[in-house]
Design an enzyme around this catalytic site. Structure first.
Site, mmCIF file in Angstrom:
data_model
loop_
_atom_site.group_PDB
_atom_site.id
_atom_site.type_symbol
_atom_site.label_atom_id
_atom_site.label_comp_id
_atom_site.label_asym_id
_atom_site.label_seq_id
_atom_site.Cartn_x
_atom_site.Cartn_y
_atom_site.Cartn_z
ATOM 1 N N ASP A 85 12.411 -23.106 -16.289
ATOM 2 C CA ASP A 85 11.707 -23.540 -17.487
ATOM 3 C C ASP A 85 10.833 -22.402 -18.005
ATOM 4 O OD1 ASP A 85 10.865 -25.110 -19.502
ATOM 5 O OD2 ASP A 85 9.597 -26.416 -18.284
ATOM 6 N N CYS A 109 -27.557 -37.657 -9.562
ATOM 7 C CA CYS A 109 -26.359 -37.734 -8.729
ATOM 8 C C CYS A 109 -25.962 -39.195 -8.505
ATOM 9 C CB CYS A 109 -26.630 -37.058 -7.389
ATOM 10 S SG CYS A 109 -25.317 -37.308 -6.190
ATOM 11 N N CYS A 157 -26.781 -40.097 -4.704
ATOM 12 C CA CYS A 157 -28.107 -40.110 -4.075
ATOM 13 C C CYS A 157 -29.260 -40.088 -5.069
ATOM 14 C CB CYS A 157 -28.247 -38.923 -3.126
ATOM 15 S SG CYS A 157 -28.352 -37.343 -3.982
ATOM 16 N N ALA A 200 0.841 -1.208 0.000
ATOM 17 C CA ALA A 200 0.000 0.000 0.000
ATOM 18 C C ALA A 200 0.875 1.257 0.000
ATOM 19 C CB ALA A 200 -0.913 -0.002 1.210
ATOM 20 N N GLU A 252 22.871 -23.979 -10.357
ATOM 21 C CA GLU A 252 21.709 -23.077 -10.477
ATOM 22 C C GLU A 252 20.506 -23.861 -10.972
ATOM 23 O OE1 GLU A 252 22.685 -20.192 -13.461
ATOM 24 O OE2 GLU A 252 24.541 -19.604 -12.468
ATOM 25 N N TYR A 282 20.827 -15.162 -15.187
ATOM 26 C CA TYR A 282 21.780 -16.235 -14.928
ATOM 27 C C TYR A 282 23.146 -16.052 -15.581
ATOM 28 C CZ TYR A 282 19.710 -18.076 -19.259
ATOM 29 O OH TYR A 282 19.232 -18.222 -20.523
ATOM 30 N N LYS A 293 17.652 -24.748 -13.399
ATOM 31 C CA LYS A 293 17.434 -24.448 -14.807
ATOM 32 C C LYS A 293 15.959 -24.094 -14.957
ATOM 33 C CE LYS A 293 18.298 -26.209 -19.445
ATOM 34 N NZ LYS A 293 16.971 -26.264 -20.040
ATOM 35 N N CYS A 334 -25.249 -31.385 -7.515
ATOM 36 C CA CYS A 334 -26.283 -32.295 -7.052
ATOM 37 C C CYS A 334 -27.246 -31.477 -6.204
ATOM 38 C CB CYS A 334 -25.642 -33.401 -6.217
ATOM 39 S SG CYS A 334 -26.822 -34.236 -5.161
ATOM 40 N N CYS A 385 -27.742 -36.312 0.355
ATOM 41 C CA CYS A 385 -26.676 -36.935 -0.429
ATOM 42 C C CYS A 385 -25.507 -37.357 0.481
ATOM 43 C CB CYS A 385 -26.192 -35.943 -1.486
ATOM 44 S SG CYS A 385 -24.847 -36.555 -2.485
ATOM 45 N N GLU A 394 16.074 -15.806 -17.726
ATOM 46 C CA GLU A 394 14.880 -16.529 -18.145
ATOM 47 C C GLU A 394 13.636 -15.746 -17.722
ATOM 48 O OE1 GLU A 394 15.894 -19.230 -19.722
ATOM 49 O OE2 GLU A 394 14.225 -20.645 -19.776
ATOM 50 N N LYS A 423 27.973 -24.894 -13.518
ATOM 51 C CA LYS A 423 28.895 -24.070 -14.310
ATOM 52 C C LYS A 423 30.216 -23.950 -13.570
ATOM 53 C CE LYS A 423 25.019 -21.245 -15.884
ATOM 54 N NZ LYS A 423 24.307 -19.971 -15.746
ATOM 55 N N SER A 481 23.227 -23.065 -26.355
ATOM 56 C CA SER A 481 22.431 -23.963 -25.520
ATOM 57 C C SER A 481 23.367 -24.752 -24.619
ATOM 58 C CB SER A 481 21.578 -24.871 -26.389
ATOM 59 O OG SER A 481 22.428 -25.581 -27.246
ATOM 60 N N LYS A 512 19.327 -33.035 -15.968
ATOM 61 C CA LYS A 512 17.876 -32.994 -16.124
ATOM 62 C C LYS A 512 17.126 -33.567 -14.923
ATOM 63 C CE LYS A 512 16.596 -31.774 -19.975
ATOM 64 N NZ LYS A 512 16.324 -30.360 -20.345
HETATM 65 S S1 IVH Z 1 23.218 -20.872 -18.931
HETATM 66 C C1 IVH Z 1 25.971 -20.877 -22.615
HETATM 67 N N1 IVH Z 1 21.733 -21.010 -16.793
HETATM 68 O O1 IVH Z 1 18.441 -23.246 -20.639
HETATM 69 C C2 IVH Z 1 25.056 -21.275 -21.548
HETATM 70 N N2 IVH Z 1 20.715 -21.408 -18.888
HETATM 71 O O2 IVH Z 1 19.940 -24.910 -22.967
HETATM 72 C C3 IVH Z 1 23.867 -20.446 -21.516
HETATM 73 N N3 IVH Z 1 18.297 -21.817 -18.768
HETATM 74 O O3 IVH Z 1 17.418 -21.602 -23.231
HETATM 75 C C4 IVH Z 1 22.785 -20.908 -20.623
HETATM 76 N N4 IVH Z 1 18.123 -21.620 -16.582
HETATM 77 O O4 IVH Z 1 17.459 -20.028 -21.270
HETATM 78 C C5 IVH Z 1 21.769 -21.120 -18.123
HETATM 79 N N5 IVH Z 1 20.517 -21.045 -14.813
HETATM 80 C C6 IVH Z 1 20.554 -21.158 -16.145
HETATM 81 C C7 IVH Z 1 19.428 -21.438 -16.902
HETATM 82 C C8 IVH Z 1 19.536 -21.572 -18.288
HETATM 83 C C9 IVH Z 1 17.480 -21.850 -17.719
HETATM 84 C C10 IVH Z 1 17.889 -22.063 -20.170
HETATM 85 C C11 IVH Z 1 18.394 -21.031 -21.141
HETATM 86 C C12 IVH Z 1 18.548 -21.757 -22.435
HETATM 87 C C13 IVH Z 1 18.638 -23.184 -22.032
HETATM 88 C C14 IVH Z 1 20.015 -23.700 -22.346
#
Ligand code: IVH
Length: 671
Positions: free
Chosen positions: A116, A406, A409, A32, A112, A223, A114, A424, A430, A171, A288, A80, A312
């Site tokens: 989504d 229902c 009942c 507020a 870290e 990140y 990852k 119902c 019931c 992200e 990393k 990636s 994963k």
């Molecule tokens: S590092 C060169 N850190 O994952 C490395 N990526 O396959 C650059 N993602 O689409 C990525 N969380 O957006 C990194 N903590 C994280 C992440 C992350 C999600 C995603 C990123 C990219 C995919 C990489």
């Protein structure tokens, strides 16, 4: 103070609070207060439009819609990550790094979550947000600056020194609470809900109208840093993330330094166990190498860094078969279609049921029994069917129809006009509704029958002794004494409490019947207005609407309730049993309730009572009990394994209680 100075002061304070909230995770002031300062700034800027700058906190509302997004080449490609699907692959990753670096020093990694969502690059020039780009094909992305400017966790200006170009990557996600709220709004507006938070975030970022994006609960977590043109690079990735946080960007709270592969694996197990209570979806964990000089030595292989890997987590979407649909009757009589599924592992647990919400949802998904369906499950998001694999529909697939009677009942199932939920009409008769209805009937502000807790009610219903409230008055002490946790003394007490309850008021009696939407206040108003039970029972919808606060919906509910022959029979039996109340008199006005005006949220598993019991107890004290946490929430009661609602409460700085504190409060008001 000059207007310019006033505006500068307001902006500085608002930016400071945003930094506190997003980068440090504290709410220094209630929302507020933030809103008050924000409105003051808006008002000043409205009077002096020439003083508006693009990085003012007010400039997040979205701008005129675009025709299309501009394609922009990335200065540094967006790569990636390689994947590791099991422990062995993580060990292989670590061993490779040790070999390539050829060092005997221990290797420290940053672990870290990852996230989504969608990768986005933010380009700041001299500290001001200049451009935001999607990943695109990694070399060329789309300019979504207008959309990203509406995301509150993206600072429009970096804090402290940030000369030259600073390119931050991260992200864009939608957190669970916001996702569920957005889907409710979509459904209410007759629009299809989003399948999962990632799709919702993607759909939002693709909007050409940034004013729509401004309404979407998007979030940004940083990140990495891709460019620093006028600043020294620190020695490590962890120092870089600390710098990013100092600039005011949000970095996940889960980021942790780990030395050696065993620590990585321990972190993995810990975060995997916590996955369900994180407020956002993650699909893995990224490891990393912390030292940036080592990252450089290790370099890249085919579009992915050698110094990082994504470990994963189990998937949160899976395909399975819809075996059947059952219709379940809830405590308010809501008839909910429940999908029976071929059991499947999703997000780490086996799922064999999923709610289908209502018939509209079944129609929208065009789902048939026998179909292959895509199931999504994450954290405390209830498992849900997000789509049907139409191309694989078997010939014998069967359409799903709502039963007319229902299943519990046999009473009529009725879908009120303009509503999606079928109910119902059996009410007190019931069995699925009996236990809850009885509990309500005996509660303190209804018939006030002492010694009839939910466990005893369940025994009475399960034994078939009590089907409706009227049966309570036929109970014999001898029989009751033989029930679990009962004895001659407690049975006698119960019979006496029942006897005592027969002397009541019309308002309490009407409330005790448990007519939907007829709370204490409405029951009181009905009693005062009509003066007698028969007058209420005979009133048509027009007459009912003469009563204060009774609109067409409530009037319809009351009519339906009294029109149902089962309900009429139960009422007659109750009166026969000796329940009586003065009629034709006005009841005394209600006393002020102790928790009047407060909104509470219950989450997690309570040990001493069910959430439903806690809810009723709080409502009896005048509180509103809500399903979602907002800044207006008074108190969140968190039981065992509380999830995203607890996190949300912590984020918003809402008071969180343990169950014991709630029990103390309830004890205080118990007579
Ligand atoms: S590092 C060169 N850190 O994952 C490395 N990526 O396959 C650059 N993602 O689409 C990525 N969380 O957006 C990194 N903590 C994280 C992440 C992350 C999600 C995603 C990123 C990219 C995919 C990489």
């Amino acid at each position: 103070m000059s207007v310019t100075a006033q505006i500068a002061k307001l902006r500085e304070q608002l930016e400071e609070w945003s930094y506190q909230y997003y980068a440090l995770g504290n709410s220094e002031v209630p929302d507020a207060e933030y809103d008050r300062w924000f409105r003051e700034l808006e008002a000043l800027e409205a009077k002096h439009p020439e003083l508006i700058t693009s990085d003012s906190p007010t400039q997040r509302v979205g701008a005129a819609p675009l025709e299309s997004f501009q394609q922009v080449a990335h200065q540094v490609p967006m790569l990636s990550l390689g994947n590791a699907f099991d422990e062995q692959e993580v060990r292989d990753f670590h061993r490779r790094i040790c070999e390539l670096l050829d060092t005997s020093e221990p290797i420290t990694y940053v672990a870290e979550p990852k996230l989504d969502g969608l990768a986005v690059s933010l380009i700041y020039r001299d500290g001001t947000l200049a451009q935001a780009l999607t990943r695109g094909d990694g070399h060329t992305g789309e300019d979504i600056t207008q959309n990203v400017r509406t995301i509150k966790s993206v600072p429009l200006r970096l804090r402290g020194a940030a000369p030259g170009v600073v390119e931050v990557r991260g992200e864009v996600v939608m957190q669970h609470a916001g996702f569920e709220r957005l889907n409710e709004q979509q459904i209410e507006a007759g629009l299809p809900p989003f399948a999962n938070p990632r799709n919702a975030a993607a759909g939002s970022l693709r909007q050409l109208d940034s004013r729509v994006v401004a309404q979407r609960p998007l979030d940004f977590f940083a990140y990495s840093v891709a460019q620093l043109t006028a600043m020294e690079w620190p020695a490590t990735h962890s120092a870089l993330l600390a710098q990013v946080r100092d600039w005011g960007l949000q970095v996940s709270q889960e980021v942790k330094l780990c030395t050696g592969v065993e620590e990585l694996l321990t972190y993995y197990s810990a975060l995997a166990a916590k996955r369900d209570v994180l407020p956002y979806d993650i699909d893995g964990i990224v490891y990393k190498v912390d030292r940036l000089d080592w990252q450089e030595d290790l370099g890249y292989v085919s579009r992915a860094p050698r110094w990082a890997v994504a470990h994963k987590l189990p998937v949160q979407e899976e395909v399975t078969t819809l075996l059947d649909v059952d219709f379940q009757v809830g405590r308010t009589g809501a008839v909910t279609p429940v999908a029976r599924l071929k059991p499947v592992q999703v997000g780490g647990v086996t799922v064999s049921n999923a709610t289908l919400h209502n018939m509209d949802e079944i129609k929208r998904l065009d789902i048939h029994i026998g179909d292959e369906v895509v199931l999504y499950r994450a954290g405390d998001v209830i498992p849900k069917i997000v789509s049907v694999v139409l191309s694989r529909r078997p010939q014998e697939a069967k359409a799903i129809t709502l039963p007319t009677a229902c299943p519990e009942c046999g009473s009529e199932i009725f879908t009120p006009e303009g509503e999606a939920i079928a109910r119902c009409t059996g009410g007190l008769i019931c069995p699925a509704q009996q236990k809850e209805a009885l509990r309500h009937f005996v509660s303190r502000r209804a018939m006030d029958i002492d010694g009839l807790g939910i466990k005893l009610i369940a025994q009475l219903v399960d034994k078939g002794w009590v089907k409706s409230a009227a049966d309570l008055y036929q109970l014999q002490a001898g029989a009751v004494a033989g029930l679990e946790r009962m004895g001659p003394k407690s049975a006698e007490n119960l019979i006496q409490a029942l006897e005592k309850s027969k002397n009541t008021t019309l308002a309490r009696f009407l409330y005790a019947l448990g007519i939907r939407e007829v709370g204490e206040a409405t029951a009181e108003a009905l009693a005062n207005h009509f003066g007698s039970l028969s007058a209420v029972m005979q009133a048509d919808e027009d007459a009912l609407q003469q009563v204060e606060d009774v609109g067409p919906i409530v009037a319809g509910r009351i009519r339906h309730f009294f029109a149902e022959p089962h309900n009429q029979a139960v009422i007659a039996a109750l009166l026969d049993a000796g329940i009586h109340f003065p009629e034709g008199e006005f009841n005394a006005p209600q006393e002020e309730q102790p928790l009047e005006g407060q909104t509470w949220v219950l989450t997690g598993t309570l040990s001493e009572m069910t959430r439903g019991e806690a809810k009723e107890a709080l409502q009896a004290l005048g509180a509103k009990v809500s399903g979602s946490v907002s800044k207006r929430t008074h108190i969140v009661v968190a039981g065992e394994a509380a999830g995203s609602k607890l996190t949300r409460a912590q984020e918003l700085g809402v008071t969180v209680w343990e169950e014991s504190q709630l029990l103390d409060l309830l004890a205080q008001y118990r007579e």
